[in-house]
Design an enzyme around this catalytic site. Sequence first.
Site, PDB file in Angstrom:
ATOM      1  N   ASN A 169      20.661   4.007   2.355  1.00 23.95           N
ATOM      2  CA  ASN A 169      20.862   5.075   3.471  1.00 23.95           C
ATOM      3  C   ASN A 169      20.054   4.999   4.667  1.00 23.95           C
ATOM      4  OD1 ASN A 169      18.298   5.188   2.676  1.00 23.95           O
ATOM      5  ND2 ASN A 169      18.465   7.363   1.875  1.00 23.95           N
ATOM      6  N   HIS A 170      19.516   3.711   5.078  1.00 21.77           N
ATOM      7  CA  HIS A 170      19.037   3.599   6.395  1.00 21.77           C
ATOM      8  C   HIS A 170      20.083   3.253   7.551  1.00 21.77           C
ATOM      9  CE1 HIS A 170      15.179   1.849   4.142  1.00 21.77           C
ATOM     10  NE2 HIS A 170      15.204   3.100   4.281  1.00 21.77           N
ATOM     11  N   ILE A 172      21.193   3.882  11.866  1.00 28.15           N
ATOM     12  CA  ILE A 172      20.912   4.026  13.580  1.00 28.15           C
ATOM     13  C   ILE A 172      22.067   4.588  13.949  1.00 28.15           C
ATOM     14  CG2 ILE A 172      20.460   2.912  15.676  1.00 28.15           C
ATOM     15  CD1 ILE A 172      19.514   0.451  14.396  1.00 28.15           C
ATOM     16  N   GLU A 173      21.873   5.714  14.558  1.00 30.36           N
ATOM     17  CA  GLU A 173      22.921   6.535  15.311  1.00 30.36           C
ATOM     18  C   GLU A 173      22.642   6.847  16.634  1.00 30.36           C
ATOM     19  OE1 GLU A 173      24.412   9.000  11.181  1.00 30.36           O
ATOM     20  OE2 GLU A 173      23.030   9.937  12.357  1.00 30.36           O
ATOM     21  N   PRO A 313      18.193  14.675   8.834  1.00 32.69           N
ATOM     22  CA  PRO A 313      19.236  14.313   9.047  1.00 32.69           C
ATOM     23  C   PRO A 313      20.344  14.660   8.004  1.00 32.69           C
ATOM     24  CG  PRO A 313      18.067  12.664   7.729  1.00 32.69           C
ATOM     25  CD  PRO A 313      17.143  13.918   8.228  1.00 32.69           C
ATOM     26  N   SER A 315      24.233  14.015   6.257  1.00 27.81           N
ATOM     27  CA  SER A 315      24.717  12.710   5.684  1.00 27.81           C
ATOM     28  C   SER A 315      25.565  12.151   6.728  1.00 27.81           C
ATOM     29  CB  SER A 315      25.743  13.097   4.274  1.00 27.81           C
ATOM     30  OG  SER A 315      26.870  13.851   5.024  1.00 27.81           O
ATOM     31  N   SER A 320      22.746  16.747  12.126  1.00 32.54           N
ATOM     32  CA  SER A 320      21.439  16.474  11.870  1.00 32.54           C
ATOM     33  C   SER A 320      20.743  17.516  12.630  1.00 32.54           C
ATOM     34  CB  SER A 320      21.110  15.116  11.937  1.00 32.54           C
ATOM     35  OG  SER A 320      21.989  14.069  11.311  1.00 32.54           O
ATOM     36  N   HIS A 337      13.647  16.441   3.708  1.00 32.50           N
ATOM     37  CA  HIS A 337      14.029  14.996   4.518  1.00 32.50           C
ATOM     38  C   HIS A 337      15.287  14.746   4.862  1.00 32.50           C
ATOM     39  CE1 HIS A 337      15.443  13.037   0.956  1.00 32.50           C
ATOM     40  NE2 HIS A 337      14.843  11.691   1.597  1.00 32.50           N
ATOM     41  N   GLY A 340      20.122  15.581   0.717  1.00 33.43           N
ATOM     42  CA  GLY A 340      19.830  15.180  -0.381  1.00 33.43           C
ATOM     43  C   GLY A 340      21.104  15.072  -1.264  1.00 33.43           C
TER      44      GLY A 340
END
Length: 408
Positions: A169-170, A172-173, A313, A315, A320, A337, A340
């Site tokens: 789930n890491h 960059i956006e 954030p 999904s 976000s 965070h 979920g």
Amino acid sequence: MIQYEVLKTENSLPVKMWTKGVPVEPEAKEQLLKTAQLPFIFSHIAVMPDVHVGKGSTIGSVIPTIGAIIPAAVGVDIGCGMMAVQTSLTANELPQNLAPLRLAIEKAVPNGLSPKGSSRDKGSWQNPPSIVEQYWQQLLPGFEKLTEKYPRFLNTNNYRHLGTLGTGNHFIEICLDENQMVWIMLHSGSRGIGNAIGEFFIKTAKQEMEKYFIDTYLPSKDLAYFVEGTEHFNDYLMAVNWAQEFARLNREAMMYNTINALRSVIDVPFETHLQAVNCHHNYVQKEHHFGHNVFITRKGAVSARKGELGIIPGSMGAKSFIVRGLGNEESFCSCSHGAGRVMSRTAAKKQFTVEDQIKATAHVECRKDANVIDEIPMAYKDIDAVMAAQNELVEIMHQLRQVVCVKG
């Protein structure tokens, strides 16, 4: 009006849950109540609306302890967290075709993982750039101290993983806020070295419990702990603090290279760091709550002290939020965070197809293949419901929507 629900058994301290309007698995509640039975838990456990079952400890939980730390509650992605930077760019200054921008970011920041047996891990640097060397010099004294006592950590991905994304789930956006301003947002942690530190000390804690026959009294063997003042406690705290700093600088280095990738594609001059946030969501630190100095372990939770900025954030393909903490003491000044998960990665891959992924991320320039189906938006909780459940923990400052997403 009190927004949280309280779980409690005869043998446990209270578990206060900010989960109104969002689903919570029975298994997560059971896992939380087991943790709340430990004798060194202070006051209560706070649970965020993105809560779900985790390996070793419940994700979305805030665990206050006195005199002990549970390594599995911190986990193996030590210091994992988020960074976001607002730029002076506006939406209409982005190119119509965003694919070259995604490819430029993927080239600038190593990501993913090569299959075992490959000559080189594509998710690490072959020749680290100067920014990585600069940050590594800050980390080197702590690394030398750590490896002097534990030489096993020399043979890990450390220097070559600094400034790299990873997998799962890491991400960059590139995002747009409510005013059509461009933001860069990313998510990663302490990479291979953090994983090695976490795994080693979790195993060591379990061995300590077995050595002194304490494991038979634990509600779960995953809740093995170190007692404050012991050698392993002190060593773990040294190692975890170093890994958390690695994670913070990892995000700084990735952001630096992502900004350069953006400049390489966009001809318009622009400024960055108009607003910037860099926050952990898997970590432990000492804090003062209810008149006591306690260790706070946030397992998938963000610090939300009064006025403090944080990132929540959604999904892949969902919105976000940049938030400001309200300093709610009952939550130990914390918030969620993310959204979920509502299903495991395996379940998501079984239930959804590449066509589903294409449809769900139609508005985002991103990979749309079988290897990212586990990150499909439907595998996560509704981010709007998650935000509504914690409106006494944070206030929303900016709402972001992705236009580019890079996954490892």
